[in-house]
Design an enzyme around this catalytic site. Structure first.
Site, PDB file in Angstrom:
ATOM      1  N   GLN A  11       0.825  -1.207   0.000  1.00  0.00           N
ATOM      2  CA  GLN A  11       0.000   0.000   0.000  1.00  0.00           C
ATOM      3  C   GLN A  11       0.860   1.259   0.000  1.00  0.00           C
ATOM      4  O   GLN A  11       1.870   1.313   0.684  1.00  0.00           O
ATOM      5  CB  GLN A  11      -0.868  -0.012   1.249  1.00  0.00           C
ATOM      6  CG  GLN A  11      -2.236   0.555   1.003  1.00  0.00           C
ATOM      7  CD  GLN A  11      -3.158   0.281   2.161  1.00  0.00           C
ATOM      8  OE1 GLN A  11      -3.212  -0.812   2.655  1.00  0.00           O
ATOM      9  NE2 GLN A  11      -3.876   1.270   2.585  1.00  0.00           N
ATOM     10  N   SER A  91       4.141  -6.353   2.867  1.00  0.00           N
ATOM     11  CA  SER A  91       2.834  -6.275   3.512  1.00  0.00           C
ATOM     12  C   SER A  91       1.735  -6.816   2.599  1.00  0.00           C
ATOM     13  O   SER A  91       1.694  -7.994   2.311  1.00  0.00           O
ATOM     14  CB  SER A  91       2.565  -4.837   3.968  1.00  0.00           C
ATOM     15  OG  SER A  91       1.382  -4.772   4.724  1.00  0.00           O
ATOM     16  N   LEU A  92       0.850  -5.952   2.108  1.00  0.00           N
ATOM     17  CA  LEU A  92      -0.174  -6.392   1.169  1.00  0.00           C
ATOM     18  C   LEU A  92       0.450  -7.177   0.007  1.00  0.00           C
ATOM     19  O   LEU A  92      -0.128  -8.150  -0.489  1.00  0.00           O
ATOM     20  CB  LEU A  92      -0.904  -5.169   0.598  1.00  0.00           C
ATOM     21  CG  LEU A  92      -1.538  -5.433  -0.769  1.00  0.00           C
ATOM     22  CD1 LEU A  92      -2.848  -6.133  -0.602  1.00  0.00           C
ATOM     23  CD2 LEU A  92      -1.657  -4.193  -1.593  1.00  0.00           C
ATOM     24  N   ARG A 116      -9.528  -7.572   4.081  1.00  0.00           N
ATOM     25  CA  ARG A 116      -8.405  -7.251   4.969  1.00  0.00           C
ATOM     26  C   ARG A 116      -8.346  -5.732   5.153  1.00  0.00           C
ATOM     27  O   ARG A 116      -8.169  -5.226   6.263  1.00  0.00           O
ATOM     28  CB  ARG A 116      -7.103  -7.757   4.343  1.00  0.00           C
ATOM     29  CG  ARG A 116      -5.824  -7.448   5.105  1.00  0.00           C
ATOM     30  CD  ARG A 116      -4.635  -8.033   4.320  1.00  0.00           C
ATOM     31  NE  ARG A 116      -3.340  -7.852   4.976  1.00  0.00           N
ATOM     32  CZ  ARG A 116      -2.489  -6.870   4.721  1.00  0.00           C
ATOM     33  NH1 ARG A 116      -2.802  -5.936   3.846  1.00  0.00           N
ATOM     34  NH2 ARG A 116      -1.320  -6.821   5.332  1.00  0.00           N
ATOM     35  N   HIS A 201       0.425  -2.930  11.152  1.00  0.00           N
ATOM     36  CA  HIS A 201       1.541  -3.714  11.681  1.00  0.00           C
ATOM     37  C   HIS A 201       1.888  -3.327  13.116  1.00  0.00           C
ATOM     38  O   HIS A 201       3.045  -3.334  13.517  1.00  0.00           O
ATOM     39  CB  HIS A 201       2.771  -3.616  10.762  1.00  0.00           C
ATOM     40  CG  HIS A 201       2.476  -4.131   9.389  1.00  0.00           C
ATOM     41  ND1 HIS A 201       2.287  -5.471   9.129  1.00  0.00           N
ATOM     42  CD2 HIS A 201       2.268  -3.477   8.216  1.00  0.00           C
ATOM     43  CE1 HIS A 201       1.989  -5.616   7.838  1.00  0.00           C
ATOM     44  NE2 HIS A 201       1.961  -4.422   7.271  1.00  0.00           N
ATOM     45  N   GLN A 250       0.981 -11.405  10.373  1.00  0.00           N
ATOM     46  CA  GLN A 250       1.529 -10.288   9.603  1.00  0.00           C
ATOM     47  C   GLN A 250       0.824  -8.963   9.905  1.00  0.00           C
ATOM     48  O   GLN A 250       1.445  -7.908   9.881  1.00  0.00           O
ATOM     49  CB  GLN A 250       1.406 -10.647   8.108  1.00  0.00           C
ATOM     50  CG  GLN A 250       2.139  -9.736   7.173  1.00  0.00           C
ATOM     51  CD  GLN A 250       1.307  -9.365   5.966  1.00  0.00           C
ATOM     52  OE1 GLN A 250       0.162  -8.964   6.101  1.00  0.00           O
ATOM     53  NE2 GLN A 250       1.883  -9.497   4.801  1.00  0.00           N
TER      54      GLN A 250
END
Length: 314
Positions: A11, A91-92, A116, A201, A250
């Site tokens: 992102q 991440s994503l 998500r 996170h 995560q």
């Protein structure tokens, strides 16, 4: 020639017009975008092509949009006969990596990351959590600061360990503010507040993680065809059950990007292809290891350049 890794952006890399040029040229890419529209029940492709940017940037739109753009470009690389030895995503981007490794189907992944995004938005009321990039400070030193602030004032923790001297912290607005001030006092060169919709996170994402756990039960996760270097521990993941567990962790664990890149280099990777909008990861990889070859692929020209270079060398 060494090994190749495909890396997928997270992102923040979303821009209006992403994947549009490739989709206009290639009917199969347009078909991928329409597949996403159908699965989500709204025109994600229109949002990707026309914006507005602020709507595209909403977490639950940005995540499926980036995944779709990355997957569309991946398909073109695959068609050109370029295959990775390892995959990883920031991440994503880890979901894009899992799609590329045939661990999760594209449709399931689009559905998963849209949700998500929603869960992440809902976990913390707007304004109560944030993130900031801390430049020029070692992880160990910064962690002392965040631990102290968490214990005495409000929660904040390391969220993205991106490259030497660039670490993102995340947590409650108060915690991030105080930790930012203390980090500067302790010698950080600069602290840049990030424009994000939540404290990603960080431990504040645990409510989102339990919703994600429920949702992942609806999705078939297979063992990947190529090893995926996971964000949570920067190690190769090859087992389907482990993937599910790591995707849940995560959400509230730091993204160990610097270690992930180091790990791939240790495994013999010397060429990193950034598959998707932007060049953020290529920039980080160069800061981690100047000798690594980085090829960002985000439009027709960069796709042709990468294919030509790899076919010549291969």
């Amino acid at each position: 020639m060494g090994k190749i890794a495909f890396v997928f952006p997270g992102q923040g890399s979303q821009t209006v017009g992403m994947a549009q040029e490739i989709a206009n040229e290639h009917a199969d890419v347009m078909a991928v975008l329409h597949q996403a529209d159908k699965k989500l029940g709204y025109s994600l492709s229109q949002l990707m092509f026309e914006g507005p940017q602020d709507e595209l940037t909403l977490t639950f739109n940005a995540q499926p949009a980036l995944l779709t753009a990355s997957y569309a470009i991946f398909k073109k690389l695959e068609e050109a006969g370029i295959a990775p030895d390892y995959v990883a995503g920031h991440s994503l981007g880890e979901y894009s990596a899992l799609v590329a490794s045939k661990s999760i189907s594209f449709e399931d992944a689009v559905y998963a990351v849209h949700n998500r995004g929603k869960f992440m938005e809902e976990a913390v009321p707007a304004g109560e959590g944030t993130m900031a990039a801390v430049l020029g400070m070692a992880a160990g030193e910064l962690e002392k600061v965040t631990n102290e602030v968490t214990e005495t004032i409000a929660p904040v923790q390391l969220a993205n360990l991106n490259c030497p001297g660039q670490i993102v912290i995340s947590g409650s607005t108060e915690g991030v503010k105080v930790a930012s001030e203390k980090a500067k006092e302790a010698g950080a060169k600069r602290v840049i507040p990030l424009v994000v919709s939540g404290p990603f996170h960080s431990s504040l994402m645990k409510p989102a993680a339990s919703k994600l756990e429920e949702m992942l039960k609806e999705i078939k996760i297979s063992s990947p065809t190529v090893p995926v270097i996971g964000n949570v521990d920067a190690k190769e993941v090859v087992d389907a059950n482990e993937i599910e567990q790591k995707l849940i962790e995560q959400l509230y664990s730091p993204v160990r990007w610097e270690e992930s890149v180091e790990r791939m280099i240790d495994l013999g990777v010397d060429t990193f292809i950034e598959v998707g909008p932007g060049k953020v990861l290529s920039g980080l990889i160069k800061k981690i290891n100047r000798r690594a070859t980085t090829l960002p692929v985000y439009d027709i020209q960069s796709l042709q350049d990468a294919v030509k270079k790899l076919q010549v060398e291969g």
